[in-house]
Design a protein around this motif. Structure first.
Motif, PDB file in Angstrom:
ATOM      1  N   PRO A 137       0.814  -1.228   0.000  1.00 47.67           N
ATOM      2  CA  PRO A 137       0.000   0.000   0.000  1.00 47.67           C
ATOM      3  C   PRO A 137       0.844   1.273   0.000  1.00 47.67           C
ATOM      4  O   PRO A 137       0.390   2.321  -0.454  1.00 47.67           O
ATOM      5  CB  PRO A 137      -0.816  -0.122   1.288  1.00 47.67           C
ATOM      6  N   LYS A 138       2.081   1.174   0.495  1.00 42.58           N
ATOM      7  CA  LYS A 138       2.956   2.349   0.539  1.00 42.58           C
ATOM      8  C   LYS A 138       3.217   2.898  -0.865  1.00 42.58           C
ATOM      9  O   LYS A 138       3.571   4.076  -1.017  1.00 42.58           O
ATOM     10  CB  LYS A 138       4.279   1.963   1.204  1.00 42.58           C
ATOM     11  N   SER A 139       3.057   2.060  -1.891  1.00 40.40           N
ATOM     12  CA  SER A 139       3.254   2.533  -3.261  1.00 40.40           C
ATOM     13  C   SER A 139       2.250   3.621  -3.620  1.00 40.40           C
ATOM     14  O   SER A 139       2.506   4.436  -4.512  1.00 40.40           O
ATOM     15  CB  SER A 139       3.128   1.368  -4.249  1.00 40.40           C
ATOM     16  N   VAL A 140       1.118   3.669  -2.938  1.00 35.50           N
ATOM     17  CA  VAL A 140       0.108   4.708  -3.158  1.00 35.50           C
ATOM     18  C   VAL A 140       0.209   5.804  -2.108  1.00 35.50           C
ATOM     19  O   VAL A 140       0.179   6.994  -2.422  1.00 35.50           O
ATOM     20  CB  VAL A 140      -1.312   4.094  -3.150  1.00 35.50           C
ATOM     21  N   THR A 141       0.341   5.410  -0.855  1.00 39.31           N
ATOM     22  CA  THR A 141       0.261   6.384   0.239  1.00 39.31           C
ATOM     23  C   THR A 141       1.554   7.147   0.490  1.00 39.31           C
ATOM     24  O   THR A 141       1.576   8.059   1.313  1.00 39.31           O
ATOM     25  CB  THR A 141      -0.141   5.659   1.537  1.00 39.31           C
ATOM     26  N   ILE A 142       2.632   6.804  -0.210  1.00 39.09           N
ATOM     27  CA  ILE A 142       3.923   7.429   0.065  1.00 39.09           C
ATOM     28  C   ILE A 142       3.910   8.935  -0.168  1.00 39.09           C
ATOM     29  O   ILE A 142       4.592   9.693   0.524  1.00 39.09           O
ATOM     30  CB  ILE A 142       5.027   6.758  -0.795  1.00 39.09           C
ATOM     31  N   PHE A 143       3.109   9.404  -1.121  1.00 43.56           N
ATOM     32  CA  PHE A 143       3.085  10.830  -1.426  1.00 43.56           C
ATOM     33  C   PHE A 143       1.916  11.564  -0.769  1.00 43.56           C
ATOM     34  O   PHE A 143       1.764  12.768  -0.962  1.00 43.56           O
ATOM     35  CB  PHE A 143       3.019  11.059  -2.934  1.00 43.56           C
ATOM     36  N   LEU A 144       1.077  10.832  -0.054  1.00 49.86           N
ATOM     37  CA  LEU A 144      -0.056  11.477   0.604  1.00 49.86           C
ATOM     38  C   LEU A 144       0.416  12.216   1.849  1.00 49.86           C
ATOM     39  O   LEU A 144       1.488  11.949   2.391  1.00 49.86           O
ATOM     40  CB  LEU A 144      -1.118  10.443   0.978  1.00 49.86           C
ATOM     41  N   ASP A 145      -0.431  13.129   2.323  1.00 52.36           N
ATOM     42  CA  ASP A 145      -0.086  13.869   3.538  1.00 52.36           C
ATOM     43  C   ASP A 145       0.084  12.886   4.689  1.00 52.36           C
ATOM     44  O   ASP A 145      -0.774  12.033   4.925  1.00 52.36           O
ATOM     45  CB  ASP A 145      -1.193  14.873   3.888  1.00 52.36           C
ATOM     46  N   LYS A 146       1.170  13.011   5.402  1.00 53.35           N
ATOM     47  CA  LYS A 146       1.438  12.095   6.505  1.00 53.35           C
ATOM     48  C   LYS A 146       0.658  12.541   7.742  1.00 53.35           C
ATOM     49  O   LYS A 146       0.696  13.716   8.106  1.00 53.35           O
ATOM     50  CB  LYS A 146       2.936  12.058   6.817  1.00 53.35           C
ATOM     51  N   PRO A 147      -0.055  11.622   8.384  1.00 57.47           N
ATOM     52  CA  PRO A 147      -0.814  12.004   9.585  1.00 57.47           C
ATOM     53  C   PRO A 147       0.115  12.415  10.722  1.00 57.47           C
ATOM     54  O   PRO A 147       1.220  11.899  10.869  1.00 57.47           O
ATOM     55  CB  PRO A 147      -1.578  10.723   9.941  1.00 57.47           C
ATOM     56  N   GLN A 148      -0.335  13.381  11.505  1.00 54.50           N
ATOM     57  CA  GLN A 148       0.461  13.832  12.640  1.00 54.50           C
ATOM     58  C   GLN A 148       0.454  12.766  13.724  1.00 54.50           C
ATOM     59  O   GLN A 148      -0.562  12.156  14.016  1.00 54.50           O
ATOM     60  CB  GLN A 148      -0.109  15.134  13.198  1.00 54.50           C
ATOM     61  N   SER A 149       1.617  12.525  14.291  1.00 55.23           N
ATOM     62  CA  SER A 149       1.737  11.535  15.353  1.00 55.23           C
ATOM     63  C   SER A 149       2.219  12.215  16.627  1.00 55.23           C
ATOM     64  O   SER A 149       2.965  13.201  16.571  1.00 55.23           O
ATOM     65  CB  SER A 149       2.696  10.408  14.950  1.00 55.23           C
ATOM     66  N   PHE A 150       1.824  11.685  17.752  1.00 51.51           N
ATOM     67  CA  PHE A 150       2.166  12.280  19.034  1.00 51.51           C
ATOM     68  C   PHE A 150       2.809  11.215  19.915  1.00 51.51           C
ATOM     69  O   PHE A 150       2.359  10.062  19.946  1.00 51.51           O
ATOM     70  CB  PHE A 150       0.913  12.840  19.727  1.00 51.51           C
ATOM     71  N   ASP A 151       3.841  11.619  20.651  1.00 44.98           N
ATOM     72  CA  ASP A 151       4.463  10.752  21.637  1.00 44.98           C
ATOM     73  C   ASP A 151       3.801  11.044  22.982  1.00 44.98           C
ATOM     74  O   ASP A 151       3.984  12.113  23.573  1.00 44.98           O
ATOM     75  CB  ASP A 151       5.971  11.035  21.704  1.00 44.98           C
ATOM     76  N   LEU A 152       3.002  10.080  23.455  1.00 46.96           N
ATOM     77  CA  LEU A 152       2.231  10.302  24.677  1.00 46.96           C
ATOM     78  C   LEU A 152       3.121  10.544  25.886  1.00 46.96           C
ATOM     79  O   LEU A 152       2.713  11.213  26.841  1.00 46.96           O
ATOM     80  CB  LEU A 152       1.310   9.095  24.931  1.00 46.96           C
ATOM     81  N   GLU A 153       4.348   9.995  25.848  1.00 45.72           N
ATOM     82  CA  GLU A 153       5.230  10.173  26.986  1.00 45.72           C
ATOM     83  C   GLU A 153       5.751  11.605  27.096  1.00 45.72           C
ATOM     84  O   GLU A 153       6.208  12.021  28.163  1.00 45.72           O
ATOM     85  CB  GLU A 153       6.406   9.200  26.887  1.00 45.72           C
ATOM     86  N   LYS A 154       5.700  12.348  25.979  1.00 49.62           N
ATOM     87  CA  LYS A 154       6.212  13.721  25.995  1.00 49.62           C
ATOM     88  C   LYS A 154       5.099  14.761  26.104  1.00 49.62           C
ATOM     89  O   LYS A 154       5.356  15.956  26.091  1.00 49.62           O
ATOM     90  CB  LYS A 154       7.023  13.980  24.718  1.00 49.62           C
TER      91      LYS A 154
END
Length: 494
Positions: A447-464
């Protein structure tokens, strides 16, 4: 008959009526209205249910997104007639021709570039075949490779943005056109690389099939040849950047400054400028472009109306629930669902055009894919890759029909020494269909062959993550309040 048994009957009727060969738009509308009359007679829904039909049709005709279709169609129609394809094929052919398979590489590259600025399959195949078929035959290229590479490089137009198929899929799946374009770039590049790899391997193991041309055959060399190549590539790249970049359809673009319709209108202006630069901006060109745009737009609208009539009645007899139950119960979960859908679409493409598949089948399977947690951008791009084959299927592929007609015309004009056999066209298409299906498999399992250029979702480090508690409110002091009332002259609280 019970209502739960009627949806499969309607679906079977849909398949039969399409195989009869009548115009799809009118066949769908007639089937839908006939089934509606039977459903009303059986008491499955009231006649007032059909009051929704005019509202549905009005909503279709007032859809701003679909207004982009005539703009992109006219842009492609102008560019296919302005001589851009001829100039690029001639210059690229001279640049790469001395390499084994060089003419094949030039056809693949030009097909990709033209696909990114025209979006029309028929004109692209016709333009490339008129120029390249006589040259490739003259220098001893294998006939089956020649016909295959010309047809396949034309059909890649369906996948490369700004493809009309991607606009329709975005509308039917309820997703952004810009995101659909971003998702299509990865498979588009992979498809070009697969085609080029096949040509390279053919040059290694069957060099007599893709010979290099003699350097003496070049009419231009050195800097002059490179400038001629850039003369076709640079304006095309500017147009691609302006149209796709303005609507957020390029890989590195995160925002859009205009809608797909506005981008399409800007593309038409850019196409007129390119036609003027090539000295081809004439009234006959504009008239033919507008005529072709009108025909395609009218076809799309009538198919949409017919599909809406059928789908409304199909939903009225709980057809959507029946489809969901059938597809959700397939073995293998998401993978089983995707394999079944791709096999189903592949065989439908023998008989149906991509517009018909998009407007009839996608509304049925899209909600099921969404409920199964499938990324609809990825799902739409995967189906677009599959629907490429609708132009390449022997013996019904339209690309093969276009190639057949051009080959006959070239032989009658004595531009090629012998006629091109239908067997060579059909057998030549099979390896390229197989490569398109290989890309479908890659998209399913990577699936990365399609999603590689899409906007990357924001991720959060819960420990920080640090949350600051608000300051506690001061305690109420009744003594201070009484003093405040006394000073203001107001009566004290009881």
């Amino acid at each position: 008959m019970r209502i739960e048994n009627f949806p499969p009957v309607m679906f079977a009727g849909l398949v039969v009526i399409m195989l009869l060969g009548y115009p799809v738009a009118f066949s769908l509308a007639a089937l839908g209205l006939g089934c509606a009359a039977y459903a009303i007679a059986m008491g499955w829904f009231e006649p007032v249910f059909l009051v929704n039909l005019p509202l549905n049709i009005f909503n279709i005709l007032s859809n701003d997104l679909l207004l982009a279709i005539p703009f992109f169609t006219m842009m492609g129609s102008i560019l296919e007639k302005c001589g851009l394809a001829e100039d690029m094929l001639d210059s690229m052919g001279q640049l790469f021709g001395t390499v084994r398979g060089g003419l094949g590489y030039s056809v693949i590259i030009v097909g990709f570039i033209l696909g990114a600025i025209t979006g029309t399959v028929a004109g692209q195949i016709i333009a490339m075949a008129l120029i390249s078929l006589p040259v490739m035959i003259r220098y001893g290229y294998n006939m089956r490779y020649t016909t295959g590479v010309l047809a396949a490089s034309g059909t890649i137009t369906q996948l490369v943005p700004p493809s009309l198929v991607l606009i329709v899929l975005a509308d039917q799946l309820g997703r952004s056109v810009g995101d659909m374009y971003k998702g299509a770039w990865g498979p588009s590049i992979l498809q070009v690389l697969i085609f080029a790899l096949y040509t390279f391997l053919l040059g290694v193991f069957r060099p007599q099939h893709v010979p290099g041309i003699d350097k003496a055959a070049r009419t231009q060399t050195g800097l002059r040849l490179w400038l001629r190549c850039l003369r076709g590539i640079v304006p095309s790249a500017i147009l691609i950047f302006a149209v796709l970049g303005s609507m957020g359809g390029l890989p590195w673009m995160d925002t859009a400054i205009c809608t797909p319709t506005e981008a399409g209108a800007m593309g038409v202006v850019g196409a007129l400028v390119l036609a003027a630069l090539h000295g081809r901006l004439t009234w006959p060109l504009l008239r033919d472009s507008m005529h072709g745009t009108m025909r395609i737009t009218a076809m799309v609208v009538f198919i949409l109306i017919g599909a809406r009539v059928f789908s409304l009645v199909f939903q009225g007899v709980d057809g959507a629930r029946w489809i969901e139950h059938q597809l959700a119960s397939l073995p293998g979960g998401q993978v089983g669902f995707l394999v079944f859908i791709n096999v189903f679409i592949f065989f439908l493409a023998f008989f149906l055009d991509f517009f018909e598949i998009a407007f009839i089948i996608i509304p049925m399977i899209g909600p099921v894919a969404d409920k199964m947690g499938i990324n609809l951008i990825w799902f739409g791009v995967m189906l677009c890759v599959n629907m490429q084959t609708s132009f390449m299927h022997p013996p019904f592929g339209f690309a093969l029909f276009y190639l057949r007609g051009i080959a006959d015309t070239l032989f009658k004009e004595k531009r090629i020494p012998k006629p091109v056999l239908s067997a060579d066209i059909y057998w030549g298409a099979l390896p390229w269909v197989a490569m398109q299906l290989i890309l479908v498999v890659i998209v399913i399992f990577v699936p990365k062959s399609v999603t590689i250029f899409l906007d990357k979702p924001q991720s959060f480090d819960l420990e920080k993550v640090h949350i600051e508690a608000p300051e506690p409110a001061p305690e109420r002091n009744d003594t201070n309040l009484d003093e405040l009332f006394r000073r203001s002259g107001s009566p004290q609280r009881k």
